[in-house]
Design a protein around this motif. Sequence first.
Motif, PDB file in Angstrom:
ATOM      1  N   UNK A 182     -41.611  -7.238 -22.942  1.00  0.00           N
ATOM      2  CA  UNK A 182     -41.289  -7.421 -24.356  1.00  0.00           C
ATOM      3  C   UNK A 182     -42.070  -8.598 -24.940  1.00  0.00           C
ATOM      4  N   UNK A 183     -42.106  -9.723 -24.215  1.00  0.00           N
ATOM      5  CA  UNK A 183     -42.848 -10.888 -24.705  1.00  0.00           C
ATOM      6  C   UNK A 183     -44.322 -10.559 -24.885  1.00  0.00           C
ATOM      7  N   UNK A 184     -44.880  -9.812 -23.948  1.00  0.00           N
ATOM      8  CA  UNK A 184     -46.284  -9.421 -24.053  1.00  0.00           C
ATOM      9  C   UNK A 184     -46.500  -8.484 -25.233  1.00  0.00           C
ATOM     10  N   UNK A 185     -45.576  -7.559 -25.440  1.00  0.00           N
ATOM     11  CA  UNK A 185     -45.700  -6.585 -26.528  1.00  0.00           C
ATOM     12  C   UNK A 185     -45.713  -7.291 -27.889  1.00  0.00           C
ATOM     13  N   UNK A 186     -44.861  -8.294 -28.064  1.00  0.00           N
ATOM     14  CA  UNK A 186     -44.786  -8.995 -29.337  1.00  0.00           C
ATOM     15  C   UNK A 186     -45.747 -10.184 -29.407  1.00  0.00           C
ATOM     16  N   UNK A 187     -46.421 -10.487 -28.315  1.00  0.00           N
ATOM     17  CA  UNK A 187     -47.328 -11.628 -28.308  1.00  0.00           C
ATOM     18  C   UNK A 187     -46.601 -12.946 -28.476  1.00  0.00           C
ATOM     19  N   UNK A 188     -45.432 -13.070 -27.849  1.00  0.00           N
ATOM     20  CA  UNK A 188     -44.610 -14.268 -27.974  1.00  0.00           C
ATOM     21  C   UNK A 188     -44.583 -15.006 -26.638  1.00  0.00           C
ATOM     22  N   UNK A 189     -44.472 -16.327 -26.711  1.00  0.00           N
ATOM     23  CA  UNK A 189     -44.506 -17.170 -25.531  1.00  0.00           C
ATOM     24  C   UNK A 189     -43.187 -17.148 -24.762  1.00  0.00           C
ATOM     25  N   UNK A 190     -42.076 -16.967 -25.468  1.00  0.00           N
ATOM     26  CA  UNK A 190     -40.761 -17.019 -24.848  1.00  0.00           C
ATOM     27  C   UNK A 190     -39.933 -15.789 -25.202  1.00  0.00           C
ATOM     28  N   UNK A 191     -39.134 -15.362 -24.254  1.00  0.00           N
ATOM     29  CA  UNK A 191     -38.158 -14.296 -24.489  1.00  0.00           C
ATOM     30  C   UNK A 191     -36.951 -14.598 -23.622  1.00  0.00           C
ATOM     31  N   UNK A 192     -35.760 -14.371 -24.146  1.00  0.00           N
ATOM     32  CA  UNK A 192     -34.560 -14.733 -23.381  1.00  0.00           C
ATOM     33  C   UNK A 192     -33.379 -13.855 -23.766  1.00  0.00           C
ATOM     34  N   UNK A 193     -32.513 -13.661 -22.788  1.00  0.00           N
ATOM     35  CA  UNK A 193     -31.191 -13.086 -23.002  1.00  0.00           C
ATOM     36  C   UNK A 193     -30.204 -14.149 -22.554  1.00  0.00           C
ATOM     37  N   UNK A 194     -29.280 -14.524 -23.447  1.00  0.00           N
ATOM     38  CA  UNK A 194     -28.357 -15.604 -23.134  1.00  0.00           C
ATOM     39  C   UNK A 194     -26.984 -15.295 -23.692  1.00  0.00           C
ATOM     40  N   UNK A 195     -25.976 -15.866 -23.063  1.00  0.00           N
ATOM     41  CA  UNK A 195     -24.613 -15.712 -23.575  1.00  0.00           C
ATOM     42  C   UNK A 195     -24.102 -17.093 -23.972  1.00  0.00           C
ATOM     43  N   UNK A 196     -23.092 -17.115 -24.830  1.00  0.00           N
ATOM     44  CA  UNK A 196     -22.609 -18.375 -25.397  1.00  0.00           C
ATOM     45  C   UNK A 196     -21.194 -18.661 -24.946  1.00  0.00           C
ATOM     46  N   UNK A 197     -21.002 -19.843 -24.313  1.00  0.00           N
ATOM     47  CA  UNK A 197     -19.632 -20.288 -24.089  1.00  0.00           C
ATOM     48  C   UNK A 197     -19.242 -21.199 -25.247  1.00  0.00           C
ATOM     49  N   UNK A 198     -18.247 -22.046 -25.083  1.00  0.00           N
ATOM     50  CA  UNK A 198     -17.772 -22.850 -26.208  1.00  0.00           C
ATOM     51  C   UNK A 198     -18.817 -23.818 -26.744  1.00  0.00           C
ATOM     52  N   UNK A 199     -19.672 -24.334 -25.882  1.00  0.00           N
ATOM     53  CA  UNK A 199     -20.583 -25.384 -26.323  1.00  0.00           C
ATOM     54  C   UNK A 199     -22.038 -25.186 -25.926  1.00  0.00           C
TER      55      UNK A 199
END
Length: 395
Positions: A39-56
């Motif tokens: 995906x990062x290569x397809x969009x030509x982006x340096x960073x790609x991430x999947x993250x979840x959020x806890x309280x802080x």
Amino acid sequence: MTVAATRIGHDAERVAALEAYGLLDSELESRFVGYLTMVADFFGMNQAAIAIADDSDLIIKASVGLGDAVRIPLQGSFTEAALMSGEPVVVEDGSSDARFHDHPSVVAAPFLRSFAVSPLHAAGGERIGVFALADPRPRSFSGAELQNISRIVSWVEAELAAERESQRARDVQRALQPPVKLDVPGYDVDGILIASHDVGGDFYDWRSDATGVALTLGDVMGKGTGAALLAATIRGALKTSVVTEPGCVESRVATAAVALDEEFAAAEAFSTLFHAHLELADGHVAYIDAGHGLAAHLRPDGRSALLSANNQPFGLNPVDSWQVGTVTLEAGDTLMVVSDGMLELGDGTLSALLTDLADLGSAPRLAEAVESLILRRSGRSAPPDDVCIVRVRRH
């Protein structure tokens, strides 16, 4: 710095969703890394991430270009803005965007300029995390690219939901397995199930009654969650029939077959099945083999024989009667019942299977012997096909 969000804080529904998905305590999701690289290569982006959020914090589950980062403060971040609004946050040049021009990630390393952050939702709509793309170079996002990002987000959400369902199925399958061993006077009864995938259609069970032990091993056509659910249904029906029809294997199987006729028809499925009753006093075993054919009688002098498959597979068509076979376990004898995954570990012949069963029949610890055999034959801990075994040894 001005960000159109306040700290997300504790949200009971979001936390409950994260716990249900098993994401709060899980490790990095390596299965997503290859996809993020693409995906990062397809969009030509340096960073790609999947993250979840806890309280802080933002907890990174998979990433490309973020190094060893595992947790990132959530307050005032791009991701918090997306989570608070429930909408994608797309910035073409952070240095000229009033919301983020003095953000630490913009004014200092990694000096981000463009980013697209989309909230991830659980099945109930809870905002549980984000999918993010970022790069140190300014760039615009076309309408087609934003649509593609939306498709990626939908895929990630579907994958997380599917993993949740798979985990629930694994938990149910584990919960439905009997104890590793059954203590009955004069016999050792044990079993093991090792699935080739997360869950499968193999199952086994046993239950003591006034005179002996009811034993079951089955193999539902197909793999995955559907097969596992049908296996659980068959197991439950047979367990009920063991209580209502004590000591009579024909009545038990007939009762369960009638009860499950609609389920088999709806699923367009069937199962091979071995169901037996062992009389502890004399070692007499009465059994019904419904198209299974993988039960063996092993003697201490090395002789062995497969028991006959005396009925059609369970669930194909209603039958008027079930043929009952018998065998008697003398002192030192072993009854081994296995699923067809054992055939795939060998050369596929019944003679090779009997050799393997003789080795497993005499092994002090069944689970260790089976796991060692799988690793030796397949080169990995998971077998090519589900392996399920019930072993009964008479002292």
